[in-house]
Design a protein around this motif. Structure first.
Motif, mmCIF file in Angstrom:
data_model
loop_
_atom_site.group_PDB
_atom_site.id
_atom_site.type_symbol
_atom_site.label_atom_id
_atom_site.label_comp_id
_atom_site.label_asym_id
_atom_site.label_seq_id
_atom_site.Cartn_x
_atom_site.Cartn_y
_atom_site.Cartn_z
ATOM 1 N N GLN A 162 0.925 -0.594 -0.215
ATOM 2 C CA GLN A 162 0.180 0.014 0.187
ATOM 3 C C GLN A 162 0.943 0.974 -0.300
ATOM 4 O O GLN A 162 0.490 2.338 -0.361
ATOM 5 C CB GLN A 162 -0.733 0.204 1.329
ATOM 6 N N ASN A 214 3.231 1.408 -1.082
ATOM 7 C CA ASN A 214 4.838 1.187 -2.765
ATOM 8 C C ASN A 214 5.836 1.095 -2.181
ATOM 9 O O ASN A 214 6.372 1.763 -2.944
ATOM 10 C CB ASN A 214 4.495 2.757 -3.816
ATOM 11 N N ARG A 215 5.980 0.327 -1.754
ATOM 12 C CA ARG A 215 7.766 0.369 -0.510
ATOM 13 C C ARG A 215 8.165 -1.711 -1.429
ATOM 14 O O ARG A 215 9.363 -1.296 -0.987
ATOM 15 C CB ARG A 215 7.953 0.216 0.297
ATOM 16 N N ARG A 239 8.134 -4.135 -4.676
ATOM 17 C CA ARG A 239 8.132 -4.323 -6.399
ATOM 18 C C ARG A 239 7.375 -5.634 -6.246
ATOM 19 O O ARG A 239 7.360 -6.435 -6.431
ATOM 20 C CB ARG A 239 8.672 -3.601 -7.681
ATOM 21 N N CYS A 294 5.587 6.271 -1.286
ATOM 22 C CA CYS A 294 4.369 5.942 -0.759
ATOM 23 C C CYS A 294 2.903 6.745 -1.067
ATOM 24 O O CYS A 294 1.756 6.521 -0.914
ATOM 25 C CB CYS A 294 4.425 6.157 1.148
ATOM 26 N N GLU A 311 2.475 10.965 -9.545
ATOM 27 C CA GLU A 311 3.139 9.944 -9.184
ATOM 28 C C GLU A 311 4.441 9.707 -10.525
ATOM 29 O O GLU A 311 3.978 10.099 -11.456
ATOM 30 C CB GLU A 311 3.237 8.501 -8.888
ATOM 31 N N ARG A 342 9.390 5.397 -7.671
ATOM 32 C CA ARG A 342 8.427 6.061 -7.759
ATOM 33 C C ARG A 342 8.595 6.895 -6.344
ATOM 34 O O ARG A 342 8.782 6.699 -5.680
ATOM 35 C CB ARG A 342 7.302 5.363 -7.428
#
Lengths: 331, 661, 154, 345, 137
Positions: free
Chosen positions: A91, A93-94, A96, B589, B603, B618
């Motif tokens: 969640q 985004n840490r 892949r 995040c 992003e 990202r």
């Protein structure tokens, strides 16, 4: 668990030989009975030392941060709580996802070495075997059988998600999701504190916080603490000094707890690793309890596509400061 | 090391009478970074500003602090002065020692200490200020007017005449609004239609104006200069291109059961209808709830009789996306529901009517063709009682606390029209106060009393008792103390005006605020009466508060002028106090993107060299044109990778530290 | 209360000069404070205002920092929910600080020391009332030692 | 040799407290640490290993050097010194040995004045270990848990209801003299009992799983070990927290910081950890950019650099890292790995 | 000869303040529209009209009020209260005025002894009880 261990080894070997993954993240056994620790396997022959027992407490998802970002293909074994951590990191985004193969391990519970020591079962202990709901402690002087829940970590007794909520492949059978203790009881310690006076609460937390050495183990082990650079390490902003000073300790602990609001999966790792036994889960659970009460039940890490409680809102949200009237016409 | 200059304003005696200026000056000299300080009676005066400008040049000041009134008052004044002296205007900070200090405190010692503290905080912040350069965004040279009443029409015409495209969105099938329903207008008694219809036609003929009737604004995004709007064109069931407005369908439609909205329910209309003969556009609408074809699938008479085949039962709602530089809200008002005023019998007796119904009754094109008769038996009334302030100035739950502003005048008008038509008919007006502020208004009302013999009674009506074919009105003359009983044939209620029921939803959609009564709030009650707090969105007409036609038209033209001011620029400068991302710290995040009210954060993937290794990561990216600078993202960002220029974490912490000294 | 005791109380009250830090959003509460000024309302000089664009700009760090630096009370004031100049900013404020307020209470900070309220630009009166209310309560509580850095001198 | 009944200890604490600041292993909220004794404190002499080592007393985690105060445009400075003489009671032999290792660093030229003062003002009372735990391996570094360690002014043994007491240094003797009304001479029986206990401890040591770790087996010169591939594997699980360095009795890196407390403030030193990413941060950045380099630094320092300088390993086998490391990356495993051993299962 | 009485509106007067306290009504809100009077069913027995009662209170002319018949004529039917656009409950104010008089010792409006003579057979019990409440301490 023996049988599963062999299965895990087989899966790991195949994944490595078949070049399905570059690294396997699992556990290895050290010289002491409770000494199972995270290990990184890249070669088939190393896999012989891979282990799976009741001491594999470490959450391997945390390592995905580094490994998946380096464009390596990783196979990782996750227990129930590790899977929540995995989702939470997803969640944020840490991780892949493309770079990871998740092997789910239904988890019967993990043994707290301190509880074993308290029962003096560690004398000459060589091995611990699992047999249904009981554990057999094999010592030089014979075998002792105890009910598993007597030596499992407290957090395991409250665990609602022993079966991984995310995986590519599940190993073994799912275990019953009934908790040994009433799950709502996990807030009972919070409630006990809430019932005290402000002075008593402060005295309690002050003596807890003042033990802190600021080693940051609680932060570094936390799956929700996954920032590139922690704000406490920001020398320019300098919000946290390095001195042992009560005020700094309090600041650190309040902000640490506040920064994982709505993202804390309640895995209890912070409390486990704290060398000074500061009950950090009582801070985390207070916040979880309040979120549940104010904004509805929320379990971080259950579904990475949901919005965390602090990045969303409802027009009719309750608040804790305007005493009934929520202020404004939105209500 | 920064060189800070501090300028302390006396504001005449406004500041200096409570704050000991000398002490502040002395304290300022010891503040870190301060190399120059100066006090003056009126810093905002030209002389004062010159003091700032000269000092910047003479003492090579790199930061300026002005301790004076609220930054909401003169921040821009002093920023301009700094800029004129060659200093980036954002290197200046204001310490508010008037509104937040001298005006609210009495104790001179405490106020002086506070003034020092506030100045210290401003100095601490200023030292950390960074030069900021506002960005530029293009302006969509097109305006949106929401609401096609007289306010909307006037605004649209003014903007269009200035040469800009205008889209006029009206919810009902025709523009015209409340004014189209009126018979005569005060104080000149000229015919409402005679002055409105030409404007409606002008609007429809104007090549720069596009009228979207029977349409609603559904979604508004973006910001000044670049609003993105979704307009829903409701299914009219008529092909507007083909329809000639011949009206055959209206006449042939068998389902003439619906109450006419335009006639305030005093007459019926067909399922296919134009609200009134002069409607613009003169294209009917099918009311699908009444239409037999839609209800039962049978009928289809209109399609059969239509000479051009314009009827289209299959038509669907359509959505149109359009960009605008400015938006003018002219959604108008409504009258309150009188159901809770049982004592007036409005709901129960047909001869108790509202003022607006009276307008239709006396109108030559109205349901009685201008013959003023009682709705119940179509007889000519002999005695008519008018009651003012029905629900206005009413603090109870039934009413509105404000004055509806127009009722005194239109009641006088109604009474005069009545006496004009039927000189033998008696007219009584019950009033609490008569308010006739306005050019020619007082004369107008006096004419009703002096020339037309209207009986004005200061007092109110307690209750109306329908007795036989009469309405027994129990009232009081509060001046004489006489309790009155009038056998009236008709009663006309001046019901209170109110904001449109959907106003707060519209407000939320546009991000403009509404007041307690759901009228839209102007940016400043005196100095910015047509602007809202949201740049590029303006107000005109009764949606902002009760007002009459002259005022509405004046405000409409004012709003148009404001909008033209935006549209005439090819570029707008942005607020430079926007968020920015430190990509090296951002963890990607994207929590910030989830909370940003403007969707200004997106992003992006970047390749970073970290200790010799390339990592693809990202990160978040702020669109400076969309960012409005609320700073909410900075708090979602735990590591502090996203920070707000002008209000950075460091700056605010420095202020906290300075204030706590 | 006897006259002597009363005098002592007055003296005590004078000795304790609370420091209250108020974070006010630019569009509503700061303007409300301006209005309080324009209306010449009265509230004590112990309250010092820091201007932020929106109440959602206020970081929990700022609140704790104020307490560390000797503030006896902290106030956050923003537009009423639904009236935020930035549309939805204060809805986040509401959630963030509902949780922080409870957390601070949980670790033993007296609730009256941390106040969040909604004050519109037209509520000069409310502004003064809220400020007076917080000050009165903080006054009763006395100086704040909790969270305060022992090395900081005020 | 003297003795004191265990139930008399409270009187002893009280007596010492009159003239000294007294540090004892005290339990607070479940954690036992050396802290100042106060009436009613929960003294725990059975705890084998305090969370924080007594290093915290001679080399405190935070130590103020000087305070400063701004007066107008002038700055007033004042150097801070330790005000009171102190006694530490209950230092285990491994921890006593660690003091020597710290002395090597801080008392060599240039002498660290603050540390020197701390050492001079302190009196160390050791306590022998009767029940070494499975994580103990002091023996591997030639430390005898049953002994009276060099460096302790007074050594003690806990014989259940008795505490045996032997002054070793001049300072210790004078101190013992001052407490003569509470201490009595030991009997022959007591001495015999002590010998038995000592022998018992030796037996127990043989059974401990980690005592046979042998740092001498690490072969190769500094450069070879530095370049070893072992580090690539070892570091991976390190989470980069600083717990091992903070609980370690021999880690001694520190940072210097200022605190600006509004016109006044202080300069202090505080422990730092080579595990942290901002350790030895310089203008150009950090010299050790990855966790591998940081982990290597720590163990190279303990096992190679320090021995090169002082001819002794910078580890006393106290077992704190073995017990505490969240991912069990302890020095035993590192020694074994570098010495070419595989972890036995 | 016309005599002029100097009237200074005095709402701070002790008696007025007390009336406001007892009734918990805000007399400043009244705009003298007269709606109370217009709808009052008992208005014909009143020497001072309901809206004038408020006016006199606003002026502080309390003596005149206390001597009036109006306050005793009020049936406390709440018609005025339900219709007042300013949300002023005059029945409560009337009650407060009556209480001011009745509460003084021996100042009952009705002599209990005389009641039987006044009674009409058709008066409901309820009315008698409420009569006592209104006229007697």
């Amino acid at each position: 668990m023996e049988k599963i261990k062999e299965e895990i080894r087989q899966i790991a070997r195949e994944a490595l030989t078949g070049k399905k993954v570059d690294i396997i993240l699992a556990w290895e056994k050290g010289p002491l009975w409770y000494d199972s620790y995270p290990a990184f396997f890249t070669k088939e022959e190393e896999v012989d030392s891979l282990t799976w027992d009741s001491f594999c407490i470490n959450n391997l998802s945390k390592y995905l941060l580094e490994e998946t970002m380096a464009d390596k293909k990783v196979g990782v074994f996750v227990k129930g709580c590790d899977a929540l951590a995995f989702n939470q990191m997803m969640q944020d985004n840490r991780i892949r996802r493309d770079n990871v193969v998740v092997y789910g391990l239904p988890c019967p519970g993990m043994i707290d070495p301190d509880k074993v020591r308290a029962k003096r079962l560690n004398r000459g202990l060589t091995e611990v075997k699992q047999s249904g709901d009981e554990l057999i402690f094999v010592t030089k002087d014979g075998e002792i059988t105890v009910p598993a829940h007597e030596v499992y970590y407290d957090k395991c007794l409250y665990c609602h998600y022993p079966n991984p909520v995310v995986y590519d492949q599940l190993i073994g059978e799912k275990v019953a999701a009934e908790t040994a203790l009433d799950r709502s009881e996990r807030f009972s310690q919070v409630e006990a504190l809430e019932a005290l006076s402000a002075e008593e609460r402060f005295a309690y937390w002050d003596s807890q916080f003042s033990k802190c050495m600021r080693c940051f183990a609680c932060r570094n082990v936390c799956p929700a603490c996954s920032c590139e650079r922690c704000t406490f390490d920001d020398d320019d902003l300098d919000i946290l000094g390095k001195a042992r000073e009560d005020s700094e300790d309090q600041f650190f602990h309040l902000i640490r707890a506040y920064h994982v609001v709505g993202r804390c999966i309640d895995c209890g790792e912070c409390s486990r690793v704290c060398p000074q036994d500061i009950p950090l889960e009582k801070l985390n659970r207070k916040l979880i309890k309040d979120i549940n009460a104010l904004y509805g039940e929320y379990q971080a890490g259950l579904d990475p596509s949901t919005k965390a409680p602090l990045v969303t809102y409802q027009l009719e949200d309750a608040d804790s400061f305007t005493a009934g009237e929520k202020g404004g016409k939105g209500t | 090391m920064q060189r800070v200059g501090v300028f302390i304003c006396w504001c005449g005696t406004n500041i200096s009478s409570t704050v000991n200026i000398d002490e502040v000056v002395a304290a300022v000299k010891n503040m870190p970074g301060v190399v120059y300080s100066k006090d003056y009676q009126y810093m905002c005066s030209e002389v004062g500003q010159n003091l700032v400008k000269d000092a910047i040049k003479e003492h090579n000041l790199t930061r300026v602090v002005v301790a004076a009134c609220s930054p909401r008052m003169h921040e821009s004044t002093f920023r301009k002065a700094a800029k004129a002296a060659g200093l980036n205007p954002y290197l200046l900070e204001i310490a508010n020692i008037r509104e937040h200090c001298s005006w609210v405190h009495k104790d001179k010692k405490a106020a002086t200490q506070k003034a020092i503290s506030l100045t210290k905080a401003a100095v601490a912040k200023a030292i950390l200020n960074q030069p900021l350069i506002p960005g530029e965004v293009g302006v969509e040279q097109r305006a949106l007017v929401i609401g096609g009443g007289i306010a909307g029409i006037q605004t649209a015409l003014d903007i269009a005449d200035a040469g800009y495209e205008v889209d006029l969105v009206e919810k009902t099938p025709s523009i015209g609004g409340k004014m189209a329903q009126l018979d005569k207008t005060f104080p000149t008694l000229d015919c409402s239609a005679c002055i409105l219809t030409p404007k409606m036609v002008d609007a429809s003929m104007h090549d720069k104006i596009n009228i979207y009737s029977y349409s609603e604004v559904e979604e508004v995004n973006g910001f000044v200069g670049n609003f993105e709007v979704v307009i829903k064109q409701k299914a009219r069931s008529i092909d507007m291109e083909k329809c000639t407005g011949c009206g055959i369908c209206l006449a042939k439609c068998p389902a003439k059961t619906a109450l006419s909205e335009f006639e305030e329910g005093l007459s019926k209309r067909a399922a296919i209808y134009t609200p009134f003969p002069q409607a613009v556009p003169n294209v009917p609408v099918i009311d699908r709830e009444t239409c037999t074809k839609f209800r039962t699938g049978k009928c289809g008479v209109c399609a059969k009789v239509c000479p051009t085949g314009a009827i289209d039962y299959e038509q669907k709602d359509e959505r149109l996306n359009q960009k605008y530089g400015a938006i003018i809200v002219t959604t108008g008002y409504d009258l309150i529901n009188l159901d809770s005023f049982g004592e007036y019998q409005y709901a129960d007796h047909p001869d108790v009517i509202t003022g607006l119904e009276f307008e239709r009754l006396v109108n030559a094109a109205g349901p009685t063709a201008g013959k003023l008769v009682r709705p119940s038996d179509k007889k000519k009334p002999k005695k008519v009682v008018f009651i003012q302030c029905v629900g206005s100035r009413d603090k109870s739950e039934r009413g509105k606390s404000y004055c509806s502003k127009i009722c005194c005048m239109y009641t006088a008008k109604h009474a005069m029209l009545l006496r004009d038509k039927y000189p033998d008919c008696e007219a009584y007006v019950f009033y609490i106060d008569v308010r006739t502020a306005g050019k020619g208004f007082e004369e107008f009302q006096r004419r009703a009393v002096e020339n037309y013999g209207v009986n004005y009674i200061k007092g109110m009506v307690g209750k109306i008792f329908p007795t036989g074919d009469k309405l027994k009105v129990n009232g009081v003359d509060a001046l004489s103390g006489e309790v009155l009983e009038i056998d009236a044939d008709m009663v006309v209620l001046a019901s209170a005006t109110q904001a449109k029921p959907g106003a707060s939803d519209v407000g939320r959609m546009l991000s403009i605020s509404t007041d307690r009564d759901n009228f839209f709030t102007e940016a400043h009650p005196k100095l910015r009466p047509v602007e809202t707090h949201c740049a590029g969105i303006y107000l005109a007409g009764a949606c902002q508060g009760p007002k009459d036609i002259p005022e509405t038209v004046a405000q409409a033209s004012a709003a148009a002028a404001k909008a033209i001011g935006i549209l005439s620029k090819s570029k707008l400068v942005n607020n430079p106090c926007v968020s920015q991302v430190d990509e090296s710290v951002c963890s990607g995040c994207l929590a910030c993107t989830k909370m940003c009210p403007y969707e200004a954060i997106t992003e992006k993937m970047v390749e970073q060299k970290v200790h010799g290794k390339i990592r693809r990561r990202r990160v978040a990216e702020v669109n400076a044109a969309l960012c409005q600078g609320c700073g909410g993202c900075t708090v979602t960002c735990r590591p502090g990778a996203i920070d707000l220029k002008g209000f950075s974490n460091k700056q605010i912490l420095a202020e906290v530290d300075a204030i706590c000294q | 209360m006897s006259v002597i005791a009363n005098n002592a109380a007055v003296k005590n009250a004078q000795a304790f000069e609370p420091l209250i830090v108020a974070f006010c959003c630019n569009w509503c509460s700061y303007a409300g404070a301006d209005l309080a000024g324009t209306s010449r309302l009265n509230y004590p000089a112990n309250i010092k205002i820091i201007r932020v664009p929106c109440s959602c700009r206020v970081n929990a760090n700022f609140v704790l920092r104020a307490f560390q630096r000797g503030a006896d009370g902290v106030i956050i004031a923003g537009c009423h929910p639904g009236d935020c100049h930035y549309m939805t900013g204060n809805y986040y404020t509401r959630r963030r600080f509902s949780l922080l307020k409870n957390l601070l209470a949980y670790v033993g900070i007296e609730e009256a020391r941390f106040k969040v309220d909604w004050i519109s630009a037209s509520e000069g009166n409310k502004f003064a009332d809220v400020m007076n209310g917080v000050l009165e309560k903080v006054h009763k509580l006395g100086p704040n030692r909790k969270l305060r850095d022992s090395r900081w001198r005020r | 040799m003297k003795k004191i009944a265990k139930d008399q200890l409270a009187l002893l604490w009280e007596k010492i407290d009159q003239n000294y600041q007294l540090f004892l292993p005290i339990a607070k909220e479940k954690a036992v640490n050396f802290s100042t004794w106060k009436e009613g404190a929960e003294v725990d002499l059975d705890a084998l290993r305090t969370v924080n080592s007594p290093k915290n007393i001679i080399f405190p985690q935070t130590e103020t050097y000087l305070t400063f105060k701004k007066e107008g445009k002038k700055l007033g400075l004042e150097v801070v010194s330790r005000d009171e003489e102190y006694v530490v009671f209950g230092v285990r032999p491994c921890d006593v040995a660690s003091f020597k290792l710290l002395d090597n660093v801080f008392l060599g030229e240039p002498v660290d004045k603050f540390y020197e003062e701390n050492r001079q003002k302190g009196l160390i009372i050791s306590q022998a270990c009767l029940n070494p735990e499975e994580t103990c391996f002091c023996n591997a570094f030639a430390i005898n848990p049953e002994s009276a360690p060099v460096g302790a002014d007074v050594a003690t043994w806990d014989l259940g209801d008795l505490l045996l007491w032997e002054a070793q240094s001049e300072k210790g003797k004078a101190f013992t003299e001052a407490l003569s009304d509470l201490l009595e001479d030991v009997s022959e029986d007591d001495r015999k009992k002590l010998d038995e206990v000592k022998a018992g401890i030796k037996d127990k040591l043989e059974d401990l799983p980690l005592v046979h770790v042998a740092p001498e087996k690490i072969e190769g010169g500094l450069k070879e070990i530095f370049a070893s591939e072992v580090w690539d594997e070892l570091y991976q699980r390190c989470l980069g927290c600083g717990m091992c360095t903070y609980v370690c009795p021999t880690c001694h890196c520190y940072d210097l910081k200022d605190y600006n407390g509004n016109g006044c403030g202080e300069r202090f030193r505080c422990w730092d950890s080579c595990m942290f990413s901002d350790f030895t941060m310089m203008a150009h950045g950090n010299p050790r950019t990855t966790q591998k380099e940081r982990v290597r630094q720590r163990f190279m320092h303990k096992l190679v650099y320090y021995p090169n300088n002082y001819e002794s390993y910078a580890c006393v086998g106290c077992g704190r890292c073995t017990e505490r490391c969240p991912v069990r990356l302890d020095i035993v495993k590192v020694i074994k790995k570098l010495g070419g051993e595989r972890n036995e299962l | 000869m016309v005599s002029r009485e100097k009237i200074t509106p005095d709402m701070a007067k002790k008696e007025v303040v007390r009336i406001c306290e007892i009734s918990d009504e805000n007399i400043v809100d009244c705009m003298q529209c007269g709606k109370c009077t217009a709808g009052c069913p008992a208005v014909h027995g009143m020497d001072i009209l309901p809206h004038q009662v408020i006016r006199l209170l606003q002026l502080g002319q309390i003596d005149q009020l206390l001597q009036s018949e109006a306050i005793w004529s009020c049936a406390a039917c709440f018609t005025c209260a339900s219709r007042c656009p300013r949300a002023v409950d005059i029945s409560k104010i009337m009650e407060a005025l009556r209480l001011t008089l009745v509460r003084v010792k021996g100042n009952n409006r009705l002599d209990i002894e005389k009641v039987p003579k006044l009674l009409d057979k058709n008066i409901p019990q309820q009315a008698i009880v409420s009569g006592f409440r209104k006229y007697v301490k």
